[in-house]
Design an enzyme around this catalytic site. Structure first.
Site, PDB file in Angstrom:
ATOM      1  N   THR A  52       9.473  48.937 -73.394  1.00  0.00           N
ATOM      2  CA  THR A  52      10.709  48.227 -73.018  1.00  0.00           C
ATOM      3  C   THR A  52      10.738  46.776 -73.469  1.00  0.00           C
ATOM      4  O   THR A  52      11.798  46.150 -73.454  1.00  0.00           O
ATOM      5  CB  THR A  52      10.834  48.205 -71.483  1.00  0.00           C
ATOM      6  OG1 THR A  52       9.678  47.530 -70.956  1.00  0.00           O
ATOM      7  CG2 THR A  52      10.916  49.609 -70.907  1.00  0.00           C
ATOM      8  N   HIS A  86      17.722  20.485 -73.098  1.00  0.00           N
ATOM      9  CA  HIS A  86      16.899  21.690 -72.941  1.00  0.00           C
ATOM     10  C   HIS A  86      15.425  21.330 -72.776  1.00  0.00           C
ATOM     11  O   HIS A  86      14.693  22.054 -72.100  1.00  0.00           O
ATOM     12  CB  HIS A  86      17.098  22.633 -74.127  1.00  0.00           C
ATOM     13  CG  HIS A  86      18.530  23.055 -74.288  1.00  0.00           C
ATOM     14  ND1 HIS A  86      19.171  23.810 -73.347  1.00  0.00           N
ATOM     15  CD2 HIS A  86      19.436  22.774 -75.255  1.00  0.00           C
ATOM     16  CE1 HIS A  86      20.429  24.008 -73.734  1.00  0.00           C
ATOM     17  NE2 HIS A  86      20.614  23.384 -74.881  1.00  0.00           N
ATOM     18  N   CYS A 114       6.213  46.552 -76.473  1.00  0.00           N
ATOM     19  CA  CYS A 114       5.806  47.710 -75.659  1.00  0.00           C
ATOM     20  C   CYS A 114       7.005  48.652 -75.608  1.00  0.00           C
ATOM     21  O   CYS A 114       7.905  48.554 -76.453  1.00  0.00           O
ATOM     22  CB  CYS A 114       5.311  47.285 -74.277  1.00  0.00           C
ATOM     23  SG  CYS A 114       6.550  46.556 -73.178  1.00  0.00           S
ATOM     24  N   HIS A 133      17.448  27.191 -76.803  1.00  0.00           N
ATOM     25  CA  HIS A 133      17.497  26.623 -75.448  1.00  0.00           C
ATOM     26  C   HIS A 133      16.170  26.675 -74.701  1.00  0.00           C
ATOM     27  O   HIS A 133      15.873  25.767 -73.931  1.00  0.00           O
ATOM     28  CB  HIS A 133      18.558  27.353 -74.618  1.00  0.00           C
ATOM     29  CG  HIS A 133      19.950  27.099 -75.089  1.00  0.00           C
ATOM     30  ND1 HIS A 133      21.058  27.479 -74.368  1.00  0.00           N
ATOM     31  CD2 HIS A 133      20.429  26.500 -76.217  1.00  0.00           C
ATOM     32  CE1 HIS A 133      22.161  27.127 -75.025  1.00  0.00           C
ATOM     33  NE2 HIS A 133      21.799  26.541 -76.159  1.00  0.00           N
ATOM     34  N   ASP A 150       1.401  47.744 -77.134  1.00  0.00           N
ATOM     35  CA  ASP A 150       0.697  48.868 -76.519  1.00  0.00           C
ATOM     36  C   ASP A 150       1.021  50.116 -77.339  1.00  0.00           C
ATOM     37  O   ASP A 150       1.638  50.028 -78.415  1.00  0.00           O
ATOM     38  CB  ASP A 150       1.033  48.995 -75.021  1.00  0.00           C
ATOM     39  CG  ASP A 150       2.445  49.515 -74.765  1.00  0.00           C
ATOM     40  OD1 ASP A 150       3.225  49.687 -75.740  1.00  0.00           O
ATOM     41  OD2 ASP A 150       2.778  49.755 -73.584  1.00  0.00           O
TER      42      ASP A 150
END
Ligand code: RB5
Length: 153
Positions: free
Chosen positions: A66, A132, A64, A97, A7
């Protein structure tokens, strides 16, 4: 092929990621946004995530402010395992994992040097499989109502 989406908050860092991928000789497809004009990250996360989920792209990188909102949006697409990473350990662990197929980063969280290091780790670390894989299969089962019921049995 690496799917890229950001963004306005991630636009500047994404330009550095593109340059870095070019230097590594890795091809990418830019799903936007293409400027620092304010926009809504789900509009760009969704097409990039669909390209990864369909196999059109092998992996994806999302940015973005965060790294959180754009990962939440991408994770709504079936088959996507987008991980927000702000450190090298998490980037390595989510590949080993979780077999994460999209990396999300926060441009307001990370400096460029660390972000590019995280990109390198994400793109080069293999999935370990084994126990996993069983957990990934259970995550995939959560994407269908019948699979979710089976997990509750
Ligand atoms: C945009 O201001 C900001 O909310 C966005 O980039 C992101 O941080 C959301 O999770």
């Amino acid at each position: 092929m690496i799917a890229l989406a950001c963004d306005h908050g991630g636009f500047a860092l994404m330009q550095a990621v593109k340059k870095h991928l070019d230097e590594l000789g890795l091809p990418w497809h830019d799903f936007g946004t293409w400027s620092e004009d304010s926009c809504d990250y789900p509009d760009y996360a969704a097409p990039a995530a669909r390209a990864v989920a369909s196999g059109e792209c092998d992996r994806g990188i999302l940015i973005c402010g965060t790294g959180i909102g754009i990962a939440i949006a991408a994770n709504k697409i079936r088959g996507i395992r987008a991980a927000t990473c702000s450190d090298c350990f998490s980037a390595e662990a989510t590949r080993r994992h979780n077999d994460a197929n999209m990396l999300a980063m926060g441009a307001r969280v990370l400096g460029e040097g660390l972000a590019l290091k995280i990109v390198d780790i994400f793109l080069t670390t293999p999935f370990e499989g084994g126990r996993h894989q069983r957990r990934i299969d259970k995550i995939s089962a959560l994407e269908s109502a019948s699979g979710e019921e089976a997990l509750l049995d």
